[in-house]
Design an enzyme around this catalytic site. Sequence first.
Site, mmCIF file in Angstrom:
data_model
loop_
_atom_site.group_PDB
_atom_site.id
_atom_site.type_symbol
_atom_site.label_atom_id
_atom_site.label_comp_id
_atom_site.label_asym_id
_atom_site.label_seq_id
_atom_site.Cartn_x
_atom_site.Cartn_y
_atom_site.Cartn_z
ATOM 1 N N ASP A 38 0.734 -1.197 -0.086
ATOM 2 C CA ASP A 38 0.085 -0.008 0.036
ATOM 3 C C ASP A 38 0.965 1.285 -0.006
ATOM 4 O O ASP A 38 0.698 2.299 -0.529
ATOM 5 C CB ASP A 38 -1.135 -0.109 1.305
ATOM 6 C CG ASP A 38 -2.023 -1.174 1.260
ATOM 7 O OD1 ASP A 38 -1.947 -1.897 0.294
ATOM 8 O OD2 ASP A 38 -2.781 -0.973 2.188
ATOM 9 N N TYR A 41 2.286 1.794 -3.460
ATOM 10 C CA TYR A 41 1.017 2.610 -4.119
ATOM 11 C C TYR A 41 0.854 3.997 -3.918
ATOM 12 O O TYR A 41 0.774 4.851 -4.770
ATOM 13 C CB TYR A 41 -0.087 1.513 -4.048
ATOM 14 C CG TYR A 41 -1.500 2.174 -4.790
ATOM 15 C CD1 TYR A 41 -1.695 2.083 -5.982
ATOM 16 C CD2 TYR A 41 -2.480 2.872 -3.831
ATOM 17 C CE1 TYR A 41 -2.737 2.496 -6.570
ATOM 18 C CE2 TYR A 41 -3.383 3.315 -4.435
ATOM 19 C CZ TYR A 41 -3.586 3.130 -5.719
ATOM 20 O OH TYR A 41 -5.137 3.730 -6.343
ATOM 21 N N ASP A 42 0.723 4.500 -2.790
ATOM 22 C CA ASP A 42 0.587 5.534 -2.060
ATOM 23 C C ASP A 42 1.632 6.627 -2.551
ATOM 24 O O ASP A 42 1.393 7.659 -3.066
ATOM 25 C CB ASP A 42 0.604 5.738 -0.588
ATOM 26 C CG ASP A 42 -0.825 5.165 -0.189
ATOM 27 O OD1 ASP A 42 -1.740 4.790 -0.737
ATOM 28 O OD2 ASP A 42 -0.804 4.874 1.048
ATOM 29 N N SER A 87 -36.256 -7.728 -14.826
ATOM 30 C CA SER A 87 -35.701 -8.354 -13.657
ATOM 31 C C SER A 87 -35.814 -9.951 -13.801
ATOM 32 O O SER A 87 -36.061 -10.279 -15.009
ATOM 33 C CB SER A 87 -36.915 -7.915 -12.750
ATOM 34 O OG SER A 87 -37.954 -8.073 -12.789
ATOM 35 N N LEU A 88 -35.828 -10.863 -12.847
ATOM 36 C CA LEU A 88 -35.824 -12.101 -13.070
ATOM 37 C C LEU A 88 -36.915 -12.749 -12.397
ATOM 38 O O LEU A 88 -37.344 -12.504 -11.129
ATOM 39 C CB LEU A 88 -34.486 -12.738 -12.535
ATOM 40 C CG LEU A 88 -33.055 -12.420 -13.259
ATOM 41 C CD1 LEU A 88 -31.853 -12.580 -12.094
ATOM 42 C CD2 LEU A 88 -32.885 -13.061 -14.253
ATOM 43 N N GLU A 118 -24.483 -18.207 -12.154
ATOM 44 C CA GLU A 118 -23.890 -17.019 -11.713
ATOM 45 C C GLU A 118 -24.520 -16.790 -10.146
ATOM 46 O O GLU A 118 -25.640 -16.845 -9.964
ATOM 47 C CB GLU A 118 -24.118 -15.737 -12.315
ATOM 48 C CG GLU A 118 -23.463 -15.818 -13.864
ATOM 49 C CD GLU A 118 -23.812 -14.598 -14.702
ATOM 50 O OE1 GLU A 118 -24.546 -13.750 -14.090
ATOM 51 O OE2 GLU A 118 -23.687 -14.676 -15.982
ATOM 52 N N LYS A 120 -26.310 -14.483 -7.478
ATOM 53 C CA LYS A 120 -27.223 -13.498 -7.485
ATOM 54 C C LYS A 120 -26.591 -12.578 -6.238
ATOM 55 O O LYS A 120 -26.969 -12.774 -4.995
ATOM 56 C CB LYS A 120 -28.374 -13.710 -7.595
ATOM 57 C CG LYS A 120 -29.570 -12.511 -7.375
ATOM 58 C CD LYS A 120 -30.924 -12.937 -8.228
ATOM 59 C CE LYS A 120 -31.615 -11.988 -8.272
ATOM 60 N NZ LYS A 120 -32.139 -10.873 -7.291
ATOM 61 N N ASP A 122 -26.480 -9.531 -3.721
ATOM 62 C CA ASP A 122 -27.499 -8.704 -3.418
ATOM 63 C C ASP A 122 -27.107 -7.166 -3.270
ATOM 64 O O ASP A 122 -26.464 -6.661 -2.229
ATOM 65 C CB ASP A 122 -27.978 -8.932 -1.933
ATOM 66 C CG ASP A 122 -29.569 -8.746 -1.373
ATOM 67 O OD1 ASP A 122 -29.946 -8.245 -2.642
ATOM 68 O OD2 ASP A 122 -30.001 -8.851 -0.510
ATOM 69 N N GLU A 175 -23.716 -5.666 -11.098
ATOM 70 C CA GLU A 175 -24.453 -5.139 -9.592
ATOM 71 C C GLU A 175 -23.314 -4.458 -8.972
ATOM 72 O O GLU A 175 -21.972 -4.728 -8.599
ATOM 73 C CB GLU A 175 -24.629 -6.523 -9.044
ATOM 74 C CG GLU A 175 -25.571 -6.486 -7.763
ATOM 75 C CD GLU A 175 -27.071 -6.489 -8.564
ATOM 76 O OE1 GLU A 175 -27.386 -6.282 -9.605
ATOM 77 O OE2 GLU A 175 -27.854 -6.255 -7.522
ATOM 78 N N TYR A 227 -21.915 -8.477 -14.906
ATOM 79 C CA TYR A 227 -22.451 -9.879 -15.695
ATOM 80 C C TYR A 227 -22.952 -9.765 -17.185
ATOM 81 O O TYR A 227 -23.195 -10.876 -17.697
ATOM 82 C CB TYR A 227 -23.548 -10.392 -14.844
ATOM 83 C CG TYR A 227 -24.547 -9.645 -14.535
ATOM 84 C CD1 TYR A 227 -24.922 -9.281 -13.365
ATOM 85 C CD2 TYR A 227 -25.638 -9.208 -15.440
ATOM 86 C CE1 TYR A 227 -26.095 -8.162 -12.856
ATOM 87 C CE2 TYR A 227 -26.720 -8.267 -15.166
ATOM 88 C CZ TYR A 227 -26.862 -7.896 -13.926
ATOM 89 O OH TYR A 227 -27.914 -7.106 -13.771
ATOM 90 N N LYS A 314 -33.482 -19.060 -5.624
ATOM 91 C CA LYS A 314 -33.016 -18.096 -4.416
ATOM 92 C C LYS A 314 -32.510 -19.116 -3.192
ATOM 93 O O LYS A 314 -33.080 -20.101 -3.108
ATOM 94 C CB LYS A 314 -34.433 -17.608 -3.825
ATOM 95 C CG LYS A 314 -34.966 -16.236 -4.570
ATOM 96 C CD LYS A 314 -34.503 -15.147 -4.109
ATOM 97 C CE LYS A 314 -34.948 -14.039 -5.074
ATOM 98 N NZ LYS A 314 -35.556 -12.909 -4.400
ATOM 99 N N CYS A 408 -34.658 5.105 34.911
ATOM 100 C CA CYS A 408 -33.431 4.134 34.579
ATOM 101 C C CYS A 408 -33.528 2.969 35.556
ATOM 102 O O CYS A 408 -33.620 2.841 36.906
ATOM 103 C CB CYS A 408 -31.981 4.941 34.908
ATOM 104 S SG CYS A 408 -30.867 3.882 34.720
ATOM 105 N N CYS A 426 -30.786 8.062 30.301
ATOM 106 C CA CYS A 426 -30.533 8.266 31.904
ATOM 107 C C CYS A 426 -29.496 9.256 31.796
ATOM 108 O O CYS A 426 -28.393 9.204 31.360
ATOM 109 C CB CYS A 426 -29.857 6.853 32.712
ATOM 110 S SG CYS A 426 -29.333 7.347 34.153
ATOM 111 N N CYS A 431 -24.426 7.355 36.883
ATOM 112 C CA CYS A 431 -25.062 5.846 36.740
ATOM 113 C C CYS A 431 -24.293 4.678 36.807
ATOM 114 O O CYS A 431 -23.382 4.653 35.905
ATOM 115 C CB CYS A 431 -26.120 6.091 35.803
ATOM 116 S SG CYS A 431 -27.089 4.437 35.571
#
Length: 668
Positions: A38, A41-42, A87-88, A118, A120, A122, A175, A227, A314, A408, A426, A431
């Site tokens: 990293d 890269y930076d 949609s599917l 594939e 799916k 979310d 997605e 996809y 699903k 409380c 409270c 406390c």
Amino acid sequence: MSDLVSRDQAKERLDKLRQEIVYHEKKYYRDNDPQISDYEYDQLVKELEALEADHPELITPESPTQRVGEQPIEGFTTVEHRLPMLSLDNCYSPEELTDFQDRIRKLIPDEPLRYVVELKIDGLGISIFYREGKFAQAITRGDGQRGDDVTHNVKTIKSLPLTIAELSEVEVRGEIYMPFLSFQHLNQERQDREEAPFANPRNAAAGSIRLLDPKEVAKRRLDALLYSTYIAGAETESQWENLQTLNQLGFKTNAWNRRCENLEEVTALYTELLQKRDELEYDVDGVVIKVDSTAQQHSLGHTAKFPRWAISLKFPARQATTRINDILIQVGRTGALTPVAVLEPVKLSGITISRSTLHNEEEIRRKDIRIGDTVLIERSGDVIPKVVSAMKEKRTGGEVEFVFPSHCPICGTQVFKPEEEVVSRCVNSSCPAVVRESLLHFASRRAMNIEGLGEALIDQLFNEGQIREIADLYNLELEKLETLERMGQKSSQNLLDEIEKSRQRNLPRLIFALGIRHVGERTAQVLAARFKEMEVLSQASIEELVEVEDVGPIVAQSLVFFFQQPKNQELIQKLRDAGLNFSLKREESTEEQTLAGKTFVLTGTLSGLTREEARSRIEAQGGKVTTSLSAKTDYLIMGEDPGSKLQKAQNMGTEVLTEEEFLQLISS
Ligand code: IVH
């Protein structure tokens, strides 16, 4: 003349740098296979930024520095999709796939059929256009016909190329999602700031893509898996070929995509993926099965809503029903009263669940949840389950409505709830519940990281009167600790050593540890960087505070209020007297950097410590943890039930450590 030469040289170096950065971004973000650290890269990015600052006329929209726009945008415009984003159709068991295949067979009886399967993901559907090889426009799925132009936000996703080799118009679809890790970070931060957490990664991704400030979006660490692609005048012959084309163009496709010869293979793969689902780095809700051949897809066509050549199968929801035996009130460190459902223990995808937060009074009323109710609980995205709804048809009449307390339950002080808020608090800062939780927070891993000081011990110390407030930690005595249950001389000394180490923790950790409302880890870091001394921070005015990046009026007011309270001033004085690190300048890591430059990957379940603990121990000693194996990986730490990474590590000749060997390594 000299100007020209230097400009030419600059141009040459710019091109080279950009090429290198693009290459490393691809390796890191798309292939999960980093080739440089990293830090290296930076350095490349910093050099590019400096050169571009000197030669602003040479900046192009495709430069890696231009992913994130400087200015927030005004709003989103609606754009029509080139072709509707359908949609599917859904089904819920592999047996139903035969019906799907039968419907196909009716339309194309005699041809051989192949499928592509594939995952799916979310997340949210997206369509992205590249024109003349350049990232041009990104549109959300919207209602399928029209979506919102979210180009500025999607451009911040680093696994998406800004340029591709193909010059004709290219559309890609896929997605956008938020990986679990990013989701957990985001919610942690929101909780620190007392903002409502997102319910699941999908909501978090949807909320993020609709932010107006691309800089904020960039911090959300979204990702994209593609996809399908459409290249003007060059249709692919199959879905499988289409996926390969996406890869060749430089896009990320899912590593689990497979071509299957028949439904048996599809079902076997579905079963395998269902088992793998808890190991994935992102949320999925099933698999998508697509007829492979493009010609066959055309013959099959689509209904008004779905293509006839694809269906989603699903995964079963991670849901269960159980009973609410009781509702308890927890008092947090900010004094917030949170109702918690005590559940009849129930197993949900491998974890026994016995409690679930009900968030607040309003939530209970809105869902009409009663003690004794049978409820539907769900785990989505996060490991923390939630009560989805009460099953009113199962009521017997014996259910009891929960009455939210006016006082409380711990100290009896009347609770306070401002008109515009949903949370009751409270307000007694002494406390015992508030002090206990503040101490737990103070000692926690992300704050002062006092190992071994957990709930049980804190309760004992309280009950025995050895601590009454945070500062008392620094006056604990060995002889008294030894009198506690299960605390021998060794563990007492270990605890004192841990507390001793905490005196040297850095300023950002100390600021975070104080538990100031709305001040999360990141805000604490920014505040430390800006004010450098606790003294200066505690004197800062609202005007000075709001000038700091990420600090708004609410955070500023909260800080000023905190430092004004005599009790807090006293606490800070005591911590100063105890020799805690109050200055950024005095900072030094107490840990030896014995793992500097070493990269670790974890697999399987560790028995003695959590993955997070392992990570923080490695990082404290200068090492790094990545999620996937590469040539750069020095060690694979193997827990129980190691995944496929073990085989891969053995093939690559990476050194494999057992948990024990790992613990030896970090303590040597
Ligand atoms: S194909 C015409 N493939 O699911 C084909 N969709 O319910 C329609 N999704 O809007 C989409 N992963 O956002 C397809 N591998 C995948 C997918 C996928 C997720 C989403 C997509 C779509 C929704 C359809």
